[in-house]
Design an enzyme around this catalytic site. Structure first.
Site, PDB file in Angstrom:
ATOM      1  N   LYS A 137      85.105  -8.440 -42.182  1.00 44.87           N
ATOM      2  CA  LYS A 137      84.014  -9.290 -41.984  1.00 44.87           C
ATOM      3  C   LYS A 137      84.152 -10.802 -42.228  1.00 44.87           C
ATOM      4  O   LYS A 137      83.595 -11.795 -41.754  1.00 44.87           O
ATOM      5  CB  LYS A 137      82.851  -8.760 -42.955  1.00 44.87           C
ATOM      6  CG  LYS A 137      82.313  -7.400 -42.371  1.00 44.87           C
ATOM      7  CD  LYS A 137      82.021  -7.353 -40.741  1.00 44.87           C
ATOM      8  CE  LYS A 137      80.827  -6.363 -40.646  1.00 44.87           C
ATOM      9  NZ  LYS A 137      80.910  -6.315 -39.183  1.00 44.87           N
ATOM     10  N   TYR A 146      87.078  -3.541 -44.891  1.00 46.92           N
ATOM     11  CA  TYR A 146      85.991  -3.923 -44.167  1.00 46.92           C
ATOM     12  C   TYR A 146      85.682  -5.395 -44.569  1.00 46.92           C
ATOM     13  O   TYR A 146      85.222  -6.007 -43.869  1.00 46.92           O
ATOM     14  CB  TYR A 146      84.608  -3.247 -44.640  1.00 46.92           C
ATOM     15  CG  TYR A 146      83.473  -3.292 -44.148  1.00 46.92           C
ATOM     16  CD1 TYR A 146      83.127  -2.838 -42.851  1.00 46.92           C
ATOM     17  CD2 TYR A 146      82.505  -4.028 -44.909  1.00 46.92           C
ATOM     18  CE1 TYR A 146      81.624  -3.051 -42.420  1.00 46.92           C
ATOM     19  CE2 TYR A 146      81.220  -4.298 -44.461  1.00 46.92           C
ATOM     20  CZ  TYR A 146      80.861  -3.667 -43.072  1.00 46.92           C
ATOM     21  OH  TYR A 146      79.685  -4.016 -42.592  1.00 46.92           O
TER      22      TYR A 146
END
Ligand code: NAP
Length: 251
Positions: free
Chosen positions: A156, A152
């Protein structure tokens, strides 16, 4: 509003996306609410309609090129050419690196990065034609590194590089691209994290608020406020930026 006023918000059936969709509607946009399951967007659509706005629910997996193409065909047919795109759809598949499976790596990259890429590539065509557009991508404070989120965090952080490159390539066409990096926002995503680590959600929120400078966790409306700014015509000289909406400094 003098410019075209159609916005697409992905992952808008609930959480931050729903908050952004409702806010853009109250700002005067007709909103395409895109989510995996069209029926799941009924609540967002009803809230917008009750407030006197216009919204359509469109079921699409943002990581699937054919479904993205079909979604844009519907947006254009039912609302018109989009001038705002909010790439918000997201998933988490948290695990420590040594336990993180390749499927969970690929799933997170597919929704956040491939999804934002496919949606933006489809949207820019209409924005370039109109010589106007606003692209808003959801990053996260996790881009700065977060235990148990190698996939993640990488996605991001990738969103930030993607956003800055969009700003450079699309700026000459009157299109801005900016990223919002939320901190802890109370949604089903953070609720799922609480469940994974075995803490009641209320306790998880209290713990999080204790280390946030403004001493509260965020709400979807906090992110929607930043999105409203980036989506506005007046923000046309702000591009390639990442704003941390986290109740304190994060970068
Ligand atoms: P959420 O409550 O889990 O909502 C995400 C929505 O995206 C869900 O409706 C989900 O649908 C949808 N979605 C997932 N995969 C999709 C796909 N392939 N195509 C289309 N839609 C898809 O998440 P949230 O907390 O509102 O987060 C929204 C965004 O903000 C995400 O990008 C997230 O990474 C980012 N963010 C959140 C926080 C936070 O604290 N909550 C912090 C930083 C950044 P299903 O329900 O069908 O899966």
């Amino acid at each position: 509003m003098s410019k075209p006023s159609i916005a697409i918000v992905t992952g808008a059936a609930r959480g931050i996306g729903a908050g952004v969709a409702k806010r853009l509607s109250s700002d005067g946009f007709a909103v395409a609410v895109v989510d995996l399951d069209e029926a799941a967007s009924a609540g967002t659509i009803a809230a917008i309609a009750e407030a006197g706005g216009t919204a359509v629910a469109i079921g699409a997996d943002v990581s699937n090129p054919d479904q993205v193409a079909a979604a844009f065909d519907r947006v254009v047919a039912e609302l018109g050419a989009p001038s705002v795109l909010v790439n918000n759809a997201g998933i988490i598949r948290d695990n420590m690196l040594f336990k993180l499976g390749v499927d969970d790596w690929d799933a997170v990259m597919a929704v956040h990065l491939r999804g934002a890429f496919l949606m933006t590539k489809a949207a820019q065509k209409y924005m370039v034609e109109a010589k106007y557009g606003r692209i808003i991508n959801l990053s996260s404070t996790s881009a700065l590194g977060n235990r148990g989120q190698a996939n993640y965090a990488a996605a991001k952080a990738g969103i930030q590089g993607f956003t800055k490159t969009l700003a450079i390539e699309l700026g000459p066409f009157g299109i801005t691209a900016n990223a919002i990096a939320p901190g802890f926002i109370a949604t089903e995503m953070t609720q799922a994290t609480a469940e994974r680590i075995g803490i009641p959600f209320d306790e998880h929120k209290v713990n999080a608020a204790a280390v946030i400078p403004v001493r509260r966790v965020g709400a979807p409306a906090d992110i929607a406020h930043a999105a409203s700014y980036f989506a506005s015509e007046g923000a046309g000289f702000v591009s390639g930026q990442v704003i941390y909406v986290a109740g304190g400094p994060k970068d």
